[in-house]
Write a protein that holds these residues in place. Structure first.
Motif, PDB file in Angstrom:
ATOM      1  N   TYR A  18       0.847  -1.198   0.000  1.00 40.16           N
ATOM      2  CA  TYR A  18       0.000   0.000   0.000  1.00 40.16           C
ATOM      3  C   TYR A  18       0.873   1.235   0.000  1.00 40.16           C
ATOM      4  CZ  TYR A  18      -3.413  -3.476   1.417  1.00 40.16           C
ATOM      5  OH  TYR A  18      -4.214  -4.583   1.452  1.00 40.16           O
ATOM      6  N   GLY A  20      -0.192   4.364  -1.625  1.00 38.73           N
ATOM      7  CA  GLY A  20      -0.912   5.627  -1.850  1.00 38.73           C
ATOM      8  C   GLY A  20      -0.554   6.275  -3.179  1.00 38.73           C
ATOM      9  N   SER A  22      -2.354   6.310  -6.077  1.00 42.83           N
ATOM     10  CA  SER A  22      -3.396   6.639  -7.057  1.00 42.83           C
ATOM     11  C   SER A  22      -4.268   7.802  -6.622  1.00 42.83           C
ATOM     12  CB  SER A  22      -4.262   5.406  -7.313  1.00 42.83           C
ATOM     13  OG  SER A  22      -3.601   4.533  -8.169  1.00 42.83           O
ATOM     14  N   ASN A  25      -8.244   7.904  -6.268  1.00 45.17           N
ATOM     15  CA  ASN A  25      -8.729   6.603  -5.802  1.00 45.17           C
ATOM     16  C   ASN A  25      -8.700   6.666  -4.276  1.00 45.17           C
ATOM     17  OD1 ASN A  25      -8.563   3.986  -4.718  1.00 45.17           O
ATOM     18  ND2 ASN A  25      -7.437   3.153  -6.454  1.00 45.17           N
ATOM     19  N   SER A  28      -6.927   3.898  -2.104  1.00 42.40           N
ATOM     20  CA  SER A  28      -5.467   3.874  -2.255  1.00 42.40           C
ATOM     21  C   SER A  28      -4.829   4.942  -1.375  1.00 42.40           C
ATOM     22  CB  SER A  28      -5.089   4.085  -3.724  1.00 42.40           C
ATOM     23  OG  SER A  28      -3.818   4.678  -3.864  1.00 42.40           O
ATOM     24  N   ALA A  32      -2.578   4.285   2.448  1.00 40.55           N
ATOM     25  CA  ALA A  32      -1.132   4.417   2.209  1.00 40.55           C
ATOM     26  C   ALA A  32      -0.384   4.210   3.517  1.00 40.55           C
ATOM     27  CB  ALA A  32      -0.839   5.809   1.668  1.00 40.55           C
ATOM     28  N   SER A  36       0.843  -4.533   4.271  1.00 40.49           N
ATOM     29  CA  SER A  36       0.009  -5.411   3.445  1.00 40.49           C
ATOM     30  C   SER A  36       0.347  -6.866   3.759  1.00 40.49           C
ATOM     31  CB  SER A  36       0.280  -5.136   1.967  1.00 40.49           C
ATOM     32  OG  SER A  36       1.639  -5.438   1.687  1.00 40.49           O
ATOM     33  N   SER A 102       4.909  -1.880  -7.360  1.00 39.07           N
ATOM     34  CA  SER A 102       3.469  -2.076  -7.185  1.00 39.07           C
ATOM     35  C   SER A 102       2.992  -3.364  -7.852  1.00 39.07           C
ATOM     36  CB  SER A 102       2.706  -0.898  -7.775  1.00 39.07           C
ATOM     37  OG  SER A 102       1.321  -1.126  -7.654  1.00 39.07           O
ATOM     38  N   SER A 104       0.124  -3.697  -8.996  1.00 38.83           N
ATOM     39  CA  SER A 104      -1.130  -3.216  -9.586  1.00 38.83           C
ATOM     40  C   SER A 104      -1.608  -3.999 -10.810  1.00 38.83           C
ATOM     41  CB  SER A 104      -0.998  -1.729  -9.948  1.00 38.83           C
ATOM     42  OG  SER A 104       0.139  -1.520 -10.754  1.00 38.83           O
ATOM     43  N   SER A 360      -7.182  -6.355  -1.687  1.00 39.29           N
ATOM     44  CA  SER A 360      -7.273  -5.621  -2.951  1.00 39.29           C
ATOM     45  C   SER A 360      -8.138  -4.369  -2.784  1.00 39.29           C
ATOM     46  CB  SER A 360      -7.854  -6.545  -4.028  1.00 39.29           C
ATOM     47  OG  SER A 360      -8.244  -5.818  -5.151  1.00 39.29           O
ATOM     48  N   LYS A 362      -8.420  -2.484  -0.321  1.00 41.07           N
ATOM     49  CA  LYS A 362      -7.710  -1.396   0.359  1.00 41.07           C
ATOM     50  C   LYS A 362      -6.853  -0.572  -0.603  1.00 41.07           C
ATOM     51  CE  LYS A 362      -6.031  -2.411   4.536  1.00 41.07           C
ATOM     52  NZ  LYS A 362      -5.427  -3.310   5.562  1.00 41.07           N
ATOM     53  N   ASN A 363      -6.704  -1.057  -1.812  1.00 43.61           N
ATOM     54  CA  ASN A 363      -6.034  -0.270  -2.850  1.00 43.61           C
ATOM     55  C   ASN A 363      -7.031   0.178  -3.923  1.00 43.61           C
ATOM     56  OD1 ASN A 363      -3.400   0.528  -2.612  1.00 43.61           O
ATOM     57  ND2 ASN A 363      -2.535  -1.445  -3.197  1.00 43.61           N
TER      58      ASN A 363
END
Ligand code: SUG
Length: 445
Positions: A18, A20, A22, A25, A28, A32, A36, A102, A104, A360, A362-363
């Motif tokens: 995590y 932060g 984005s 969003n 995200s 931050a 995780s 990331s 992502s 997921s 949490k992001n």
């Protein structure tokens, strides 16, 4: 010819964290710096895949990307051994290192835009990897995404792959997250809806003022051209800039469709009445179910926090539909009430299943973010790399693989640990063999 939809879910990679990264969003940014748990993130994702497989659906697995991305760090001027590069990048900016670490790519709704062969001029299934140009950490994805897509959909008799669009803000493209297809049956020609947040070239068009609009009209138009779609089965619609400014960074945070069902919030679009009229005119089937959720029923805030619209609507064997929702939707009273009314109402959706995909979430990634939908004929399905399609045996193998290679706690500080790079490459090398992908990663080339 019989056609089916396959959901290719992104496997969460070993560096899930995590950071932060984005802006726009909400989840995200608000999580931050939390620690995780990559192992439970990957297992939560696998559990969802297995459950959908057990419901009789076709489920695929999309491999994660190589992270830390040492090549991007080198491109940015960091030098020396891998350990030195990681240390220097961390020293220069922990956030920059986190961006290059990331995981992502797990959100495969952003991997590509897919147009089924029933819609395209050459009757091939088309893929364009998304350039994800709006966020640095995501802009690192498209090349490997293309490699993986080409390793899963190999046969050029059926599959057509396009290079991602030029990566700059004029052609910002976020893939399937801003693309919805409505159809009667998956194998029949459908309407492809491209939702954009702003124009890349026309500064006079409405646009959000607080948060970025990631998808441009011009990017959507380019994809439609590349895929050989006809104007008769394509709709371009602008997202309401006001909801982007409230955290709706992708259209799949505010709308979801499946076959002849379209679930959306009344504030999702700039001009809903015109949009509906165009859709009705272009939809070829008998009945289109517009399921419009009012602000009174569910506020934008509740929609963004619960991810009511980032659900998957799937068609089951008996042709009824189920909605796959995150547990956040069960925990929010107004959303839960809405779901009860949805599943008992006059529409094909009559069943809801809740999943814990909290790592997921949490992001900012719900059930629908984690999957790339590919509607295919049986012949096309037969041409897909079979080792990427979930079976009980593959599920067991992947759970064991995660348990062997993944950590259960990761903080930003841990990302500079050279051992994490070794663990991650070892895991991905083994995974590329399990999924028969060949050498899709740079460290393998
Ligand atoms: O691009 N989050 C992703 C979430 C993507 C969700 N996808 C869809 N809606 N289809 C994004 O914003 C956060 C990473 C971090 O902050 O560590 C992130 O990239």
């Amino acid at each position: 010819m019989k056609s089916i939809e396959v959901n290719f879910d992104g496997l969460v990679g070993p560096t899930h964290n995590y950071a932060g990264l984005s802006e726009g969003n909400v989840a995200s940014l608000s999580n931050a710096t939390e620690s995780s748990n990559p192992k439970s993130a990957a297992l939560q994702g696998l559990k969802k895949m297995k459950a959908l497989h057990d419901m009789g659906l076709h489920q695929g697995v999309f491999a994660p990307q190589e992270r830390p991305d040492i090549y991007s760090l080198k491109r940015l001027g960091f030098q020396g051994t891998d350990a030195q590069i990681l240390a220097a990048a961390y020293k220069a900016s922990p956030t920059l290192l986190a961006a290059c670490c990331s995981a992502s790519s797990m959100w495969t709704a952003n991997a590509a835009t897919v147009s089924p062969s029933a819609d395209t001029m050459d009757q091939k299934l088309h893929f364009t990897a998304a350039n994800l140009a709006n966020k640095f950490h995501r802009s690192l994805e498209p090349e490997t995404t293309s490699n993986i897509l080409k390793a899963m959909f190999v046969d050029d008799k059926y599959f057509q792959h396009h290079q991602h669009l030029n990566d700059n803000e004029h052609f910002g493209d976020e893939g399937a997250a801003n693309h919805t297809r409505l159809c009667q049956g998956y194998g029949e020609q459908g309407v492809e809806i491209f939702t954009y947040g702003r124009s890349g070239f026309n500064r006079n068009k409405p646009a959000p003022t607080k948060f970025p609009a990631r998808q441009t009209l011009e990017a959507s138009q380019a994809i439609a051209r590349l895929h050989g779609l006809s104007a008769d089965n394509t709709v371009f619609v602008q997202q309401n800039p006001e909801v982007i400014d409230q955290g709706v960074f992708h259209n799949d945070v505010i709308a979801v469709g499946n076959q002849n069902v379209f679930l959306y919030h009344e504030q999702a679009y700039l001009n809903t009445a015109l949009f509906k009229e165009e859709l009705m005119g272009k939809f070829a089937g008998d009945k289109l179910h517009f399921l419009e959720v009012s602000t009174e029923q569910v506020s934008i805030k509740d929609a963004v926090n619960s991810y009511l619209f980032n659900t998957q609507i799937v068609t089951l064997k008996d042709n009824s539909m189920a909605i796959i929702a995150p547990t956040h939707c069960r925990d929010n009273a107004s959303v839960y009430d809405y779901l009860q009314s949805l599943t008992t109402g006059d529409n094909p959706v009559n069943h809801v299943e809740f999943f814990d995909v909290n790592e997921s979430m949490k992001n900012g990634g719900g059930p629908a973010c984690l999957r790339l939908r590919v509607a295919m004929t049986e012949q096309e399905l037969g041409a897909v790399n079979p080792d990427c399609l979930l079976t009980n045996a593959l599920y067991t193998k992947l759970v064991a693989w995660v348990n062997t290679h993944y950590r259960d706690k990761l903080l930003i500080d841990d990302l500079r640990d050279p051992q994490l790079l070794i663990e991650s490459r070892t895991a991905l090398d083994e995974l590329s063999q399990i999924l028969s992908l060949g050498s899709v990663y740079r460290f393998q080339q």
